[in-house]
Design an enzyme around this catalytic site. Structure first.
Site, PDB file in Angstrom:
ATOM      1  N   ASP A 329       1.060  -1.194   0.155  1.00 45.50           N
ATOM      2  CA  ASP A 329      -0.386   0.008   0.068  1.00 45.50           C
ATOM      3  C   ASP A 329       1.024   1.200  -0.367  1.00 45.50           C
ATOM      4  O   ASP A 329       2.657   1.015  -0.129  1.00 45.50           O
ATOM      5  CB  ASP A 329      -0.668  -0.591   1.360  1.00 45.50           C
ATOM      6  CG  ASP A 329      -0.411   0.192   2.519  1.00 45.50           C
ATOM      7  OD1 ASP A 329       1.215   0.186   2.511  1.00 45.50           O
ATOM      8  OD2 ASP A 329      -0.815   0.123   3.692  1.00 45.50           O
ATOM      9  N   ASP A 331       1.567   4.497   2.148  1.00 46.79           N
ATOM     10  CA  ASP A 331       1.297   5.241   3.470  1.00 46.79           C
ATOM     11  C   ASP A 331       1.722   6.552   3.906  1.00 46.79           C
ATOM     12  O   ASP A 331       2.674   7.264   3.318  1.00 46.79           O
ATOM     13  CB  ASP A 331       1.802   4.941   4.917  1.00 46.79           C
ATOM     14  CG  ASP A 331       1.748   2.919   4.547  1.00 46.79           C
ATOM     15  OD1 ASP A 331       0.621   2.842   5.350  1.00 46.79           O
ATOM     16  OD2 ASP A 331       2.544   2.427   4.485  1.00 46.79           O
ATOM     17  N   ASP A 429      -3.599   4.773   2.799  1.00 49.04           N
ATOM     18  CA  ASP A 429      -3.618   4.979   4.304  1.00 49.04           C
ATOM     19  C   ASP A 429      -3.690   6.499   4.536  1.00 49.04           C
ATOM     20  O   ASP A 429      -2.140   6.832   4.250  1.00 49.04           O
ATOM     21  CB  ASP A 429      -2.641   4.157   5.092  1.00 49.04           C
ATOM     22  CG  ASP A 429      -3.146   2.615   5.159  1.00 49.04           C
ATOM     23  OD1 ASP A 429      -3.867   1.978   4.729  1.00 49.04           O
ATOM     24  OD2 ASP A 429      -2.445   1.866   5.913  1.00 49.04           O
TER      25      ASP A 429
HETATM   26  N1  CTP Z   1       0.376   0.688  11.479  1.00 50.46           N
HETATM   27  C1  CTP Z   1       0.134   1.019  12.618  1.00 50.46           C
HETATM   28  N2  CTP Z   1      -1.114   0.873  12.727  1.00 50.46           N
HETATM   29  C2  CTP Z   1      -2.209  -0.417  11.569  1.00 50.46           C
HETATM   30  C3  CTP Z   1      -1.482  -0.377  10.590  1.00 50.46           C
HETATM   31  C4  CTP Z   1      -0.095  -0.009  10.526  1.00 50.46           C
HETATM   32  O1  CTP Z   1       0.826   1.865  13.387  1.00 50.46           O
HETATM   33  N3  CTP Z   1      -3.515  -0.301  11.137  1.00 50.46           N
HETATM   34  C5  CTP Z   1       2.368   0.788  10.528  1.00 50.46           C
HETATM   35  C6  CTP Z   1       3.032  -0.220  11.210  1.00 50.46           C
HETATM   36  O2  CTP Z   1       3.380  -0.313  12.123  1.00 50.46           O
HETATM   37  C7  CTP Z   1       3.904   0.128  10.098  1.00 50.46           C
HETATM   38  C8  CTP Z   1       3.118   1.395   9.585  1.00 50.46           C
HETATM   39  O3  CTP Z   1       2.017   1.317  10.104  1.00 50.46           O
HETATM   40  O4  CTP Z   1       5.326   1.421  10.860  1.00 50.46           O
HETATM   41  C9  CTP Z   1       3.022   0.971   7.734  1.00 50.46           C
HETATM   42  O5  CTP Z   1       2.071  -0.321   8.120  1.00 50.46           O
HETATM   43  P1  CTP Z   1       2.371  -1.199   6.817  1.00 50.46           P
HETATM   44  O6  CTP Z   1       1.192   0.215   5.618  1.00 50.46           O
HETATM   45  O7  CTP Z   1       1.186  -2.153   7.101  1.00 50.46           O
HETATM   46  O8  CTP Z   1       3.504  -1.692   5.960  1.00 50.46           O
HETATM   47  P2  CTP Z   1       4.805  -1.599   5.421  1.00 50.46           P
HETATM   48  O9  CTP Z   1       5.712  -1.652   6.128  1.00 50.46           O
HETATM   49  O10 CTP Z   1       4.745  -0.344   4.900  1.00 50.46           O
HETATM   50  O11 CTP Z   1       4.911  -2.837   4.763  1.00 50.46           O
HETATM   51  P3  CTP Z   1       4.121  -2.911   3.349  1.00 50.46           P
HETATM   52  O12 CTP Z   1       5.071  -1.543   1.919  1.00 50.46           O
HETATM   53  O13 CTP Z   1       3.896  -3.930   2.812  1.00 50.46           O
HETATM   54  O14 CTP Z   1       3.010  -1.358   3.311  1.00 50.46           O
HETATM   55 MN    MN Z   2       2.859   0.463   3.650  1.00 47.37          MN
HETATM   56 MN    MN Z   3      -0.127   0.945   5.757  1.00 47.15          MN
END
Ligand code: CTP
Ligand code: MN
Ligand code: MN
Length: 505
Positions: A329, A331, A429
């Site tokens: 995703d 963020d 997000d």
């Molecule tokens: N996070 C959070 N609460 C959530 C979901 C995510 O605090 N309900 C935080 C996670 O701890 C993380 C960050 O948001 O530090 C990013 O999460 P995520 O997008 O799931 O992972 P990524 O590390 O960005 O991996 P990816 O590249 O696969 O998206």
């Molecule tokens: Mn992410």
């Molecule tokens: Mn995320």
């Protein structure tokens, strides 16, 4: 490499004509290179065949090892074996390329010496005993620097897969244990070649050690291989790949006989709004998001934010901030330098995006942490201010993609996966934070998930503090510790600052 001049003197023949031991005189097209094929493990007949092939292609391939040799080619030899053989030859390894036979065969195929890549080099060539000494790393991932590249990808992939299997089975504790073990191996300065190197390393339990041992010994772990082949594992992965579907729902569906997307569609199961969107855009959402796509979405979000709240700032967080090239995703964290300004920002932002047809799905939530928790880490004045929006963007793609295009495009090409479609669905997000909590929110949303978990564990166990994405509370002093940068938070925690690119635990 042996200087060219020295080799000229050693060889009797002219520079371009070398007499080889096989007797044939072939023109040498690449006078800088003298190759030698190690017979050990390769076998005499294959060596003879490969040597002749090389000579026919214009390479100088010597049958005898001498100081003229510039490249040693090995097949199925460990770095240790090559080192021992080389020591016996009494020639220093520094002057030589020690290469896998793949470099040789690729060069034969191309008809010239191909560029030497990392994968061609014989790994773990230990020059002295110190190189096989045990590794040492600190216990907490937040004390370590973990870059994206790692010297033990086979081992870390295996342990991550077992972590995923545990998480999909609802065994979260076991999942964390495998994630911690994988993170320790990610932080090692070189490849593991011997179990004895792991003595004394933190977070490596019996189960993880067994997996590592199997892989070092046979090249694979039977548990990992059987997991990959397991129907249940595959089914859980497919079903939890639907946005909005967790392990509990997936497990229930499987027990009811729903094991794939078509069966789910045919089943008449009641799906909530996020699951409906997740199923509809399944293929797009399960295709990794590229950095270029993340940048395109950043432009859109920045434009939207600037237009609904001038002066507000948008920061890319998550994996992309850590330097990842793809993600599941994108963020974002949004703030404004003036305290209080971001109140009401999220609904306006969502409205701006929706009115332009850029959202396929969105769900805005107040931060549940603030609503459900009392006590430390909950600054009472911040209730309702920390909002997040889980969304699916309709990202315009193709040449002259315009913001309007995604929204206007309709008809048959509207359908997910339709040919000629000029958009793709991407999970995004959005998080809004007041400036007073921005540093904590930035640290909390940059990840990795394990790094965050370890930061909180460190804070609690080693410092008597509670860390969240909102604040840091010192239990002993009974007060909040303010910070306006990530550096300050690390300092409060008594940790050396770790930049985002080294938080890939
Ligand atoms: N996070 C959070 N609460 C959530 C979901 C995510 O605090 N309900 C935080 C996670 O701890 C993380 C960050 O948001 O530090 C990013 O999460 P995520 O997008 O799931 O992972 P990524 O590390 O960005 O991996 P990816 O590249 O696969 O998206
Ligand atoms: Mn992410
Ligand atoms: Mn995320």
């Amino acid at each position: 490499m042996v200087p060219l001049k020295r080799r000229k003197m050693v060889h009797a023949g002219s520079l371009n004509t070398e007499t080889n031991v096989c007797g044939g005189t072939e023109p040498t097209k690449f006078p800088q290179l003298v190759l030698f094929l190690l017979e050990r493990k390769m076998g005499a007949s294959r060596r003879a065949f490969l040597s002749q092939l090389g000579r026919r292609k214009g390479f100088q391939v010597d049958d005898l090892f001498s100081e003229n040799v510039t490249h040693v080619i090995c097949e199925n030899n460990s770095g240790e074996e090559v080192r021992m053989w080389l020591e016996a030859q009494q020639r220093r390894q520094g002057e030589l390329h020690l290469l896998d036979v793949s470099w040789y065969t690729e060069s034969m195929r191309h008809g010239f010496p191909v560029e030497i890549h990392h994968r061609h080099k014989i790994q773990d060539v230990a020059v002295n005993a110190a190189d096989v000494a045990p590794f040492s790393v600190p216990s907490y991932a937040c004390q370590r620097r973990t870059t994206l590249g790692n010297h033990n990808p086979v081992l870390t992939d295996a342990l991550s897969l077992l972590a995923e299997k545990a998480e999909l089975s609802g065994e979260d504790g076991r999942g964390v244990a495998f994630r911690r073990a994988a993170a320790v191996l990610k932080a090692l300065p070189s490849a593991v070649s011997n179990m004895s190197q792991l003595t004394g390393l933190p977070c490596l339990g019996d189960h993880s050690l067994k997996v590592i041992k199997d892989i070092l010994k046979t090249g694979a772990s039977s548990e990992v291989e059987s997991t990959k082949a397991s129907e249940r594992f595959k089914e859980l992965k497919v079903l939890t790949g639907i946005f909005g579907v967790g392990t509990k729902t997936a497990d229930r569906w499987i027990r009811e006989g729903i094991t794939n997307l078509q069966q789910l569609r045919d089943s008449g199961q009641t799906l909530n709004r996020s699951q409906q969107a997740g199923l509809q855009h399944y293929d797009d959402i399960n295709q990794p998001v590229s950095k270029a796509e993340a940048d395109a979405i950043r432009e859109i979000v920045e434009r939207a934010v600037a237009s609904v709240l001038p002066g507000a700032q948008t920061v890319l967080t998550g994996g992309f901030r850590r330097g990842k090239l793809t993600g599941h995703d994108v963020d974002f964290l949004i703030t404004h330098p003036e305290e209080g300004c971001v109140v009401g920002l999220m609904p306006k932002l969502v409205c701006w995006l929706e009115s332009r047809g850029l959202l396929l799905y969105q769900k805005t939530t107040r931060n549940s942490y603030l609503e459900s928790e009392d006590g430390p880490g909950r600054p009472a004045s911040n209730i309702d201010r920390f909002e997040r929006c889980l969304s699916i963007f309709k990202l315009p793609t193709g040449g002259n993609a315009d913001l309007q295009e995604a929204g206007e495009d309709s008809g048959p090409s509207e359908k997910d996966g339709a040919p000629g479609r000029r958009w793709r669905a991407v999970r995004v997000d959005l998080v809004v934070s007041p400036i007073s909590q921005f540093a904590f929110a930035l640290l909390g949303w940059t990840g990795s998930k394990l790094f965050e978990r370890e930061l909180r564990r460190w804070a609690g166990h080693e410092r008597g503090m509670s860390l969240s994405s909102h604040a840091l509370y010192d239990n002993k002093q009974g007060k909040y510790l303010r910070a306006s940068s990530e550096e300050e938070i690390f300092a409060h925690l008594g940790l050396e600052y770790v930049p985002p690119s080294e938080r890939n635990a």
